[in-house]
Write a protein that holds these residues in place. Structure first.
Motif, short mmCIF file in Angstrom:
data_model
loop_
_atom_site.label_atom_id
_atom_site.label_comp_id
_atom_site.label_asym_id
_atom_site.label_seq_id
_atom_site.Cartn_x
_atom_site.Cartn_y
_atom_site.Cartn_z
N HIS A 134 0.39 4.98 -42.74
CA HIS A 134 1.21 6.22 -43.43
C HIS A 134 1.56 5.99 -44.52
N ASP A 166 7.17 0.87 -46.37
CA ASP A 166 7.17 -0.31 -45.42
C ASP A 166 5.76 -0.42 -44.99
N HIS A 167 4.92 0.47 -45.05
CA HIS A 167 3.57 0.23 -44.61
C HIS A 167 2.42 0.14 -45.64
N LEU A 209 14.54 -0.10 -36.48
CA LEU A 209 13.39 -0.50 -36.43
C LEU A 209 13.14 -1.77 -36.69
N GLU A 224 3.74 4.35 -36.18
CA GLU A 224 5.27 4.75 -35.86
C GLU A 224 5.53 5.91 -35.24
N HIS A 247 6.06 -1.05 -35.86
CA HIS A 247 7.45 -1.61 -35.66
C HIS A 247 7.79 -2.05 -34.12
ZN LIG Z 1 8.03 2.24 -40.94
#
Ligand SMILES: [Zn+2]
Length: 662
Positions: free
Chosen positions: A176, A180-181, A246, A306, A351
């Motif tokens: 996504h 952080d991805h 997370l 997520e 996560h």
């Molecule tokens: Zn994330």
């Protein structure tokens, strides 16, 4: 003229989702838990399934090598990632200053290293806020979600190579559009190999627009608010930051972005990638505007990315965002349960940790589905009875049948905040009482209230009595009024800080705890001096559509200064052959793409590359003019006049005390 210089710095800070890294010293002013807080946390403990230790097993299963002591540095030698400082979490029993549910969760989140999920499928966890999933294809590796920064992504891949054959990465999947991805992509592949077609980059429809766009317009406000959400300015200890829900928080290192070469556009698409079958299912508008889950039939692995992690997620991040849709979210989880539940042996996510076993993963999915459905339906039911958000939030408790499942606990989201988010999605901020259409803002309202209540001293006296009774919510509210009436009232600030702090100690939500503790720190010490560093990401800036550049220019315009002024500028970008007209009229900056006007005040000719360099602070607008990189024909002084009306934003604005009146 210099102001254009800071065009995107704060924006890009926000793209990192996280605030500045500052390993603050232990806060000497932090107080112990009071008797009321001890009692609250003990009563919470009595309700919780503390006997259920399955998560600890799940989080360790398949461990190949952990790296608890590692320190990953960024390009300037600044730490980007380390679990050092969290050693205090080795104690099993929660201290009085941490909610026992959060303490347990923070302990499970310490599991880190390379894990085998099943044959040919691995995860690196605890190397960043997010997980990296690595799949061994027939000829190379498929990497799902290359973490936040290139440094952590590289370290994660190296750990994998230490134990598994060193095959090249042939595909990267971004689950996504959150940083952080994708941010670490250049830590696992290089752009030339992607351009040469040696590496595929796969992402859900709408990925690029959302990845570069979500944090641009309101980026500065989001950056500051993210500091409260992630607690990165707090010390790591029993009275400070213990987790971020997370995972442990990260500091941005080098954020990169390579545009996808292949988009998943249909609701469900099946692809074979290097011999690996993957069923992609789009889940837009839930956790992220562009997102997807994945099912791997050969391995019977369901990756919920997520959409289902080991907590109640947030329906509205505290950093601020467009509100998310709880109803769709629940349906996506229900759909995954229906289609893949009985065909899966393990459920992983991007996560936290996996859930093994068909029965267990089906139960987890069911409980996750019902968590969002319950919250949605009960909120809307009470809304339709006429209750307002704060009243509804007070009147919904999770059913015990769900609370017995740890994965439904709000370690990242916050129950009351989520309920208010559902209200906001349907009805907005306005509660229907017209008084709130014209309510005084915080400072003047506080001044009047305190005056009517008999003055600050009288209020403080009674607030102290309420503090002694453990009424922290009210004490926090009333001392906040005292501070908004007079920011120099030190006694009010101190008492307020103590109330915020006890509330923080009682929060099961890591993000709510972080927010209260950061608020307490700022009541005691004022707005922190934030380290000045630019975490501008060239990849992200280059990917920003020009429209977004001009949109952002618009929000920097000081409408008062622009009053009565009318200007028009032609822009010509030589390398991309794009033409724009920027128009100032009625204190509003508007633009037209693919257009030029004959009667413009001036024409600016430059390359997009020059504009990017200015945004990245590699040069300034005046220096680029001087160097001939920007050529202005027509009324050059009008360009200066326009730049003089543009404001820059500072990330260090007050959150828990009055703002400078404008
Ligand atoms: Zn994330």
């Amino acid at each position: 003229m210099k102001k254009i210089n800071t065009l995107f710095t704060t924006t890009v800070l926000a793209l990192a989702t996280h605030a500045a890294w500052a390993q603050a010293p232990a806060a000497p002013q932090a107080k112990d838990a009071t008797a009321a807080t001890r009692a609250a946390n003990q009563s919470a403990r009595a309700q919780m399934p503390l006997g259920d230790k399955q998560s600890f097993e799940d989080a360790k299963r398949g461990l190949i090598e952990s790296a608890t002591d590692q320190l990953i540095l960024g390009p300037t030698g600044r730490p980007v990632w380390t679990l050092k400082g969290y050693e205090f979490l080795s104690k099993e029993d929660a201290p009085d200053t941490v909610h026992p549910g959060l303490w347990r969760h923070a302990r499970v989140n310490m599991a880190n290293g390379l894990f085998k999920v099943t044959d040919r499928m691995y995860q690196v966890r605890g190397f960043d806020l997010s997980n990296m999933t690595i799949i061994e294809g027939d000829t190379g590796l498929i990497v799902v979600d290359p973490l936040v920064s290139t440094e952590t992504a590289k370290a994660a891949l190296n750990l994998f190579y230490k134990h598994r054959p060193r095959k090249p990465v042939v595909a990267v999947i971004y689950s996504h559009s959150h940083v952080d991805h994708f941010g670490g992509v250049r830590g696992v592949v290089n752009g030339d190999d992607v351009a040469a077609g040696k590496v595929k980059i796969i992402a859900p429809a709408g990925f690029m627009e959302e990845a570069v766009g979500e944090n641009v317009i309101a980026g500065n406000a989001m950056s500051r608010r993210a500091m409260y959400q992630f607690g990165m300015l707090l010390p790591r200890n029993e009275k400070g930051q213990v987790d971020a829900g997370l995972g442990k928080p990260t500091a941005p290192g080098t954020i990169s972005l390579i545009a996808p070469t292949q988009l998943i556009e249909k609701p469900v698409e099946k692809h074979r990638i290097d011999g690996i079958d993957i069923v992609f299912e789009l889940t837009p508008g839930a956790e992220a505007p562009a997102e997807m889950i994945m099912y791997h039939p050969q391995f019977k692995v369901l990756n919920m990315t997520e959409i289902a992690t080991q907590n109640m997620h947030n329906l509205l991040p505290m950093r601020g965002a467009l509100v998310r849709d709880a109803l769709s979210w629940s349906k996506y989880i229900g759909g995954a349960l229906q289609r893949y539940g009985d065909k899966s042996d393990v459920m992983i996510a991007q996560h936290n940790w996996p859930v093994w076993g068909g029965d267990r993963l089906q139960r987890t999915l069911k409980n996750q589905r019902d968590t969002y459905k319950f919250l949605h339906d009960q909120t809307v039911r009470l809304m339709n009875h006429g209750y307002v958000a704060s009243e509804i939030a007070e009147n919904i408790q999770m059913p015990p049948s769900l609370s017995q499942d740890w994965s439904t606990h709000p370690f990242y989201g916050h129950l009351k905040h989520n309920i208010k988010a559902i209200y906001q999605r349907y009805l907005g901020y306005y509660d229907g009482n017209p008084v709130n259409l014209e309510a005084l803002p915080p400072a003047p309202a506080a001044k009047k209230t305190i005056e009517y209540m008999g003055g600050a001293d009288a209020v403080l006296k009674r607030a102290r009595e309420d503090f002694a009774r453990g009424e922290y919510r009210w004490v926090a509210q009333v001392t906040s009024q005292l501070v908004f009436a007079d920011a120099t009232n030190q006694e009010a600030r101190t008492l307020g800080a103590e109330a915020y702090e006890q509330l923080g100690y009682q929060m099961e939500s890591a993000t709510a705890r972080n927010a209260f503790l950061q608020g307490a720190a700022e009541l005691r010490n004022g707005v922190p001096k934030l380290p000045s560093f630019v975490s501008a990401s060239p990849d992200v800036i280059r990917a920003l559509p020009l429209d977004m550049f001009f949109d952002f220019l618009g929000v920097r315009l000081n409408g008062d200064k622009a009053q009565g002024k009318t200007m028009a500028f032609n822009w010509h970008f030589t390398d991309t052959q794009q033409k724009y007209v920027l128009n100032l009229e009625n204190s509003a900056l508007t633009y037209m793409a693919d257009a030029q006007v004959p009667n413009a005040d001036a024409t600016l000719t430059l390359s997009r590359a020059t504009l990017d360099d200015i945004s990245l602070q590699k040069t300034t607008f005046p220096a680029a003019l001087q160097a001939g990189l920007i050529v202005v024909s027509g009324k050059r002084e009008k360009v200066g006049e326009l730049l003089g009306m543009l404001e820059s934003f500072s990330v260090g604005f007050p959150m828990v005390e009055p703002r400078t009146p404008r």
